[in-house]
Design a protein around this motif. Structure first.
Motif, PDB file in Angstrom:
ATOM      1  N   PHE A   6       0.846  -1.196   0.000  1.00  0.00           N
ATOM      2  CA  PHE A   6       0.000   0.000   0.000  1.00  0.00           C
ATOM      3  C   PHE A   6       0.883   1.248   0.000  1.00  0.00           C
ATOM      4  O   PHE A   6       1.775   1.386   0.848  1.00  0.00           O
ATOM      5  CB  PHE A   6      -0.905   0.008   1.239  1.00  0.00           C
ATOM      6  CG  PHE A   6      -1.844   1.176   1.280  1.00  0.00           C
ATOM      7  CD1 PHE A   6      -3.001   1.183   0.516  1.00  0.00           C
ATOM      8  CD2 PHE A   6      -1.570   2.290   2.074  1.00  0.00           C
ATOM      9  CE1 PHE A   6      -3.870   2.275   0.550  1.00  0.00           C
ATOM     10  CE2 PHE A   6      -2.425   3.376   2.113  1.00  0.00           C
ATOM     11  CZ  PHE A   6      -3.581   3.375   1.353  1.00  0.00           C
ATOM     12  N   ASP A   8       0.968   5.437   0.001  1.00  0.00           N
ATOM     13  CA  ASP A   8       0.263   6.709   0.230  1.00  0.00           C
ATOM     14  C   ASP A   8       1.206   7.627   1.001  1.00  0.00           C
ATOM     15  O   ASP A   8       1.890   7.172   1.922  1.00  0.00           O
ATOM     16  CB  ASP A   8      -1.033   6.470   1.021  1.00  0.00           C
ATOM     17  CG  ASP A   8      -1.969   7.676   0.949  1.00  0.00           C
ATOM     18  OD1 ASP A   8      -1.575   8.761   1.441  1.00  0.00           O
ATOM     19  OD2 ASP A   8      -3.080   7.532   0.407  1.00  0.00           O
ATOM     20  N   ARG A  14      -1.938   5.451   5.829  1.00  0.00           N
ATOM     21  CA  ARG A  14      -1.165   4.197   5.751  1.00  0.00           C
ATOM     22  C   ARG A  14      -1.407   3.343   6.987  1.00  0.00           C
ATOM     23  O   ARG A  14      -1.634   2.134   6.894  1.00  0.00           O
ATOM     24  CB  ARG A  14       0.327   4.494   5.622  1.00  0.00           C
ATOM     25  CG  ARG A  14       0.738   5.120   4.317  1.00  0.00           C
ATOM     26  CD  ARG A  14       2.235   4.971   4.076  1.00  0.00           C
ATOM     27  NE  ARG A  14       3.064   5.501   5.154  1.00  0.00           N
ATOM     28  CZ  ARG A  14       3.467   6.768   5.234  1.00  0.00           C
ATOM     29  NH1 ARG A  14       3.085   7.639   4.304  1.00  0.00           N
ATOM     30  NH2 ARG A  14       4.246   7.179   6.233  1.00  0.00           N
ATOM     31  N   GLU A  15      -1.373   3.975   8.146  1.00  0.00           N
ATOM     32  CA  GLU A  15      -1.543   3.226   9.396  1.00  0.00           C
ATOM     33  C   GLU A  15      -2.947   2.644   9.513  1.00  0.00           C
ATOM     34  O   GLU A  15      -3.126   1.494   9.940  1.00  0.00           O
ATOM     35  CB  GLU A  15      -1.246   4.148  10.583  1.00  0.00           C
ATOM     36  CG  GLU A  15       0.225   4.561  10.671  1.00  0.00           C
ATOM     37  CD  GLU A  15       0.454   5.681  11.677  1.00  0.00           C
ATOM     38  OE1 GLU A  15      -0.536   6.065  12.351  1.00  0.00           O
ATOM     39  OE2 GLU A  15       1.589   6.168  11.768  1.00  0.00           O
ATOM     40  N   GLN A  18      -3.371  -0.266   6.962  1.00  0.00           N
ATOM     41  CA  GLN A  18      -2.610  -1.438   7.396  1.00  0.00           C
ATOM     42  C   GLN A  18      -3.337  -2.168   8.527  1.00  0.00           C
ATOM     43  O   GLN A  18      -3.418  -3.400   8.535  1.00  0.00           O
ATOM     44  CB  GLN A  18      -1.208  -1.021   7.851  1.00  0.00           C
ATOM     45  CG  GLN A  18      -0.336  -2.221   8.242  1.00  0.00           C
ATOM     46  CD  GLN A  18       1.121  -1.843   8.406  1.00  0.00           C
ATOM     47  OE1 GLN A  18       1.476  -0.670   8.468  1.00  0.00           O
ATOM     48  NE2 GLN A  18       1.981  -2.847   8.462  1.00  0.00           N
ATOM     49  N   THR A  30       3.645  -1.093   3.793  1.00  0.00           N
ATOM     50  CA  THR A  30       3.304   0.255   3.325  1.00  0.00           C
ATOM     51  C   THR A  30       4.546   1.011   2.902  1.00  0.00           C
ATOM     52  O   THR A  30       5.652   0.763   3.395  1.00  0.00           O
ATOM     53  CB  THR A  30       2.577   1.049   4.431  1.00  0.00           C
ATOM     54  OG1 THR A  30       3.461   1.219   5.539  1.00  0.00           O
ATOM     55  CG2 THR A  30       1.318   0.323   4.888  1.00  0.00           C
ATOM     56  N   CYS A  31       4.332   1.956   1.991  1.00  0.00           N
ATOM     57  CA  CYS A  31       5.409   2.837   1.523  1.00  0.00           C
ATOM     58  C   CYS A  31       4.870   4.259   1.444  1.00  0.00           C
ATOM     59  O   CYS A  31       3.684   4.477   1.148  1.00  0.00           O
ATOM     60  CB  CYS A  31       5.906   2.418   0.136  1.00  0.00           C
ATOM     61  SG  CYS A  31       6.691   0.804   0.080  1.00  0.00           S
ATOM     62  N   ALA A  32       5.777   5.222   1.650  1.00  0.00           N
ATOM     63  CA  ALA A  32       5.362   6.621   1.640  1.00  0.00           C
ATOM     64  C   ALA A  32       5.433   7.232   0.250  1.00  0.00           C
ATOM     65  O   ALA A  32       4.814   8.266  -0.003  1.00  0.00           O
ATOM     66  CB  ALA A  32       6.231   7.424   2.610  1.00  0.00           C
ATOM     67  N   SER A  51      -2.263   1.975  -4.642  1.00  0.00           N
ATOM     68  CA  SER A  51      -1.515   3.240  -4.628  1.00  0.00           C
ATOM     69  C   SER A  51      -2.433   4.445  -4.724  1.00  0.00           C
ATOM     70  O   SER A  51      -3.399   4.453  -5.498  1.00  0.00           O
ATOM     71  CB  SER A  51      -0.528   3.274  -5.792  1.00  0.00           C
ATOM     72  OG  SER A  51       0.137   4.518  -5.843  1.00  0.00           O
TER      73      SER A  51
END
Length: 446
Positions: A6, A8, A14-15, A18, A30-32, A51
């Motif tokens: 995921f 965002d 994201r949290e 998840q 997750t990725c930023a 995404s």
């Protein structure tokens, strides 16, 4: 293990996502930003990418383009908070699996993810299958299966193939004994010579001697011309005797002499012919019991049974059923010029619950009927005699085998994957006859 990636740029989103997904039993990372995600992905990523569209740096549409270049079949779900219909159209045209507008409910995302994950699972399984089939020069392409039992059988075959010892292959009807024999031949030094197969149960007793040893012209009434027997034809190669327990006692004695002296005499001739061959016998019953009953020679048993391979029945390697069924169904579809028919989850469950007394041969027939649209829903009649409790037991055993294989025998990982306490897992493994050692990597089993 299937995963969700995921992406965002907003940490609270994201949290939250998840947490939702992990509570639903999904593995999430997750990725930023898009660049971080690309570093984690390859063409065999076993999951789905979700995404955001509007992000600093590389936006979601640019990421989608990169991902589709990496793997055109990777499911990518796009998310935006702007309600931008033209953007959604562009994303779908570029190959996005779905487009979700913020704010979205967990149920909306979960529904899309589960469908995408199932599609990705099928794509990955088909790719694995095609890779196996494409590697025909490798044993994985000849003996299909991902179960520990099949991995062990392939290992044993590769150890025995380069040797000259005779081998006895034991297994039930339709389990693939001849396929094992052909692998022993193909991966050994005799591969360039003949592989000669004879079903001992299919030859009338009065024709056995001529069939095995050959004959000279006039050796008996109707013998018009010389005939090379199966043993002589296999010189330099491999003689495969299927259902060897059906070999008549008189011919057992003559076969034993050939194995001891490495010579034979054609029927009607006194000339000895030197032969060099490897004999592989296939048998369903226990030959020791046949010896005790006086139906098989003990000395021939010892000559043949220098090494023994056991081919597991299909019910002992249920995790191989989906892969094998897909392979046979694709082959049948190509053979009959039909489009492959998808297998519903309920149909697969019935296939997994069936005991397959006819083993792989029966599974081939089921796949053929599925492709031809015969017999109603695939597997409908197969599992009918089994009680619900028996089917649940079979499904539980299958889940445990898959988890142990996926985690390569690591009990801590299996506990986390199945969300089971240690004691419960141990009890279930013991009940189903599962041992973690059987799932360890080959180098860790010593």
């Amino acid at each position: 293990m299937q995963q969700i990636l995921f992406i965002d740029d907003e940490a609270p989103i994201r949290e939250a996502v998840q947490q939702w997904l992990e509570l639903s039993g999904l593995a999430v990372r997750t990725c930023a930003h898009a660049e971080e995600a690309l570093a984690l992905l390859d063409a065999d990523f076993p999951g789905v990418v979700v995404s955001d569209v509007r992000m600093p740096g590389m936006d979601g549409l640019a990421l989608l383009e990169r991902l589709k270049a990496l793997d055109a079949e990777l499911p990518v779900i796009m998310v935006t908070g702007h309600g931008d219909v033209p953007m959604a159209v562009t994303a779908m045209q570029q190959g996005a699996y779905d487009f979700i507008e913020k704010p979205f409910s967990p149920e909306r995302l979960l529904g899309s993810l589960r469908r995408a994950l199932e599609m990705r699972r099928l794509v990955c399984e088909n790719r694995a299958l095609r890779r196996q089939v494409a590697r025909r020069e490798h044993i994985e392409g000849r003996l299909l299966g991902v179960s520990p039992a099949m991995e062990e059988l392939r290992r044993q075959i590769l150890e025995l193939a380069p040797t000259t010892v005779n081998v006895l292959v034991r297994g039930e009807t339709g389990s693939g004994k001849e396929c094992v024999a052909r692998c022993l031949h193909a991966f050994g030094p005799r591969a360039g010579k003949a592989f000669v197969a004879l079903n001992c149960a299919a030859i009338p007793e009065q024709l056995f001697e001529s069939e095995l040893f050959g004959h000279e012209s006039g050796a008996f009434t109707g013998a018009q011309g010389k005939r090379i027997g199966r043993i002589e034809h296999a010189d330099g190669g491999t003689l495969f005797l299927d259902e060897i327990e059906s070999l008549p006692l008189a011919q057992q004695a003559k076969l034993l002499r050939v194995l001891q002296e490495k010579t034979l005499e054609r029927l009607g001739s006194n000339r000895s012919i030197a032969v060099d061959l490897r004999v592989i016998g296939a048998v369903k019953p226990d030959l020791v019991a046949e010896v005790r009953a006086g139906r098989f020679r003990e000395d021939l048993l010892y000559r043949l049974n220098v090494a023994e391979l056991r081919v597991p029945p299909l019910r002992e390697r249920r995790e191989d059923i989906p892969l094998l069924f897909e392979y046979f169904a694709l082959a049948a579809a190509e053979r009959h010029d039909r489009e492959p028919r998808p297998l519903a989850a309920a149909e697969l469950a019935r296939l997994m619950a069936h005991d397959w007394p006819g083993n792989v041969r029966e599974l081939v027939n089921a796949a053929e009927r599925h492709v031809l649209g015969l017999g109603g829903r695939t597997g409908e009649a197969l599992a009918a005699p089994r009680s619900l409790a028996a089917q649940l037991e079979a499904f539980e055993a299958q889940c445990l085998r898959q988890a142990l294989q996926q985690c390569r025998g690591n009990i801590a990982e299996v506990m986390a994957l199945l969300q089971l306490p240690r004691r419960t897992l141990n009890e279930k493994m013991q009940r189903h006859g599962l041992n973690r050692i059987d799932f360890l990597p080959a180098g860790d089993q010593d």
